[in-house]
Design a protein around this motif. Sequence first.
Motif, PDB file in Angstrom:
ATOM      1  N   TYR A  84      74.631 113.643 -57.935  1.00 54.59           N
ATOM      2  CA  TYR A  84      73.724 114.647 -57.396  1.00 54.59           C
ATOM      3  C   TYR A  84      72.411 114.003 -56.991  1.00 54.59           C
ATOM      4  O   TYR A  84      71.989 113.024 -57.592  1.00 54.59           O
ATOM      5  N   VAL A  85      71.755 114.599 -56.018  1.00 51.80           N
ATOM      6  CA  VAL A  85      70.419 114.199 -55.618  1.00 51.80           C
ATOM      7  C   VAL A  85      69.537 115.429 -55.774  1.00 51.80           C
ATOM      8  O   VAL A  85      69.836 116.484 -55.211  1.00 51.80           O
ATOM      9  N   LEU A  86      68.486 115.305 -56.545  1.00 47.08           N
ATOM     10  CA  LEU A  86      67.566 116.415 -56.764  1.00 47.08           C
ATOM     11  C   LEU A  86      66.271 116.165 -56.013  1.00 47.08           C
ATOM     12  O   LEU A  86      65.760 115.053 -56.017  1.00 47.08           O
ATOM     13  N   THR A  87      65.754 117.202 -55.403  1.00 52.62           N
ATOM     14  CA  THR A  87      64.466 117.125 -54.732  1.00 52.62           C
ATOM     15  C   THR A  87      63.609 118.292 -55.186  1.00 52.62           C
ATOM     16  O   THR A  87      64.111 119.285 -55.700  1.00 52.62           O
ATOM     17  N   GLY A  88      62.320 118.167 -54.991  1.00 54.80           N
ATOM     18  CA  GLY A  88      61.402 119.237 -55.331  1.00 54.80           C
ATOM     19  C   GLY A  88      60.009 118.911 -54.850  1.00 54.80           C
ATOM     20  O   GLY A  88      59.712 117.776 -54.491  1.00 54.80           O
TER      21      GLY A  88
ATOM     22  N   ASP B  36      57.359 118.871 -56.657  1.00 54.97           N
ATOM     23  CA  ASP B  36      56.633 118.074 -57.648  1.00 54.97           C
ATOM     24  C   ASP B  36      57.574 117.773 -58.818  1.00 54.97           C
ATOM     25  O   ASP B  36      58.716 118.211 -58.845  1.00 54.97           O
ATOM     26  N   ASP B  37      57.081 117.007 -59.782  1.00 53.15           N
ATOM     27  CA  ASP B  37      57.889 116.623 -60.937  1.00 53.15           C
ATOM     28  C   ASP B  37      58.410 117.841 -61.701  1.00 53.15           C
ATOM     29  O   ASP B  37      59.541 117.848 -62.183  1.00 53.15           O
TER      30      ASP B  37
ATOM     31  N   GLU C 155      59.127 120.850 -60.602  1.00 52.25           N
ATOM     32  CA  GLU C 155      60.228 121.497 -59.892  1.00 52.25           C
ATOM     33  C   GLU C 155      61.517 120.678 -60.008  1.00 52.25           C
ATOM     34  O   GLU C 155      62.593 121.237 -60.213  1.00 52.25           O
ATOM     35  N   VAL C 156      61.419 119.366 -59.920  1.00 54.05           N
ATOM     36  CA  VAL C 156      62.599 118.508 -60.071  1.00 54.05           C
ATOM     37  C   VAL C 156      63.161 118.648 -61.481  1.00 54.05           C
ATOM     38  O   VAL C 156      64.376 118.754 -61.664  1.00 54.05           O
TER      39      VAL C 156
ATOM     40  N   ARG D 101      65.009 121.935 -61.772  1.00 56.87           N
ATOM     41  CA  ARG D 101      66.296 121.865 -61.077  1.00 56.87           C
ATOM     42  C   ARG D 101      67.297 121.014 -61.853  1.00 56.87           C
ATOM     43  O   ARG D 101      68.487 121.306 -61.879  1.00 56.87           O
TER      44      ARG D 101
END
Length: 50
Positions: A10-14, A16-17, A19-20, A23
């Motif tokens: 998986y690749v997580l984005t957000g 800011d830290d 939000e990541v 997720r």
Amino acid sequence: MKSAHYPAAYVLTGADDQEVEQRAQELAQWYAAGVRWTGRHGEDDRPALN
């Protein structure tokens, strides 16, 4: 040389830290609720996957 088997990636984005991290926690809960490991003795007629 290395060899490995990965059942998922998986690749997580957000934005800011925080939000990541949120997720990542949601992904971990989703994965734990939806994945069923098989292949152990007694679950089916096939030998164990070791």
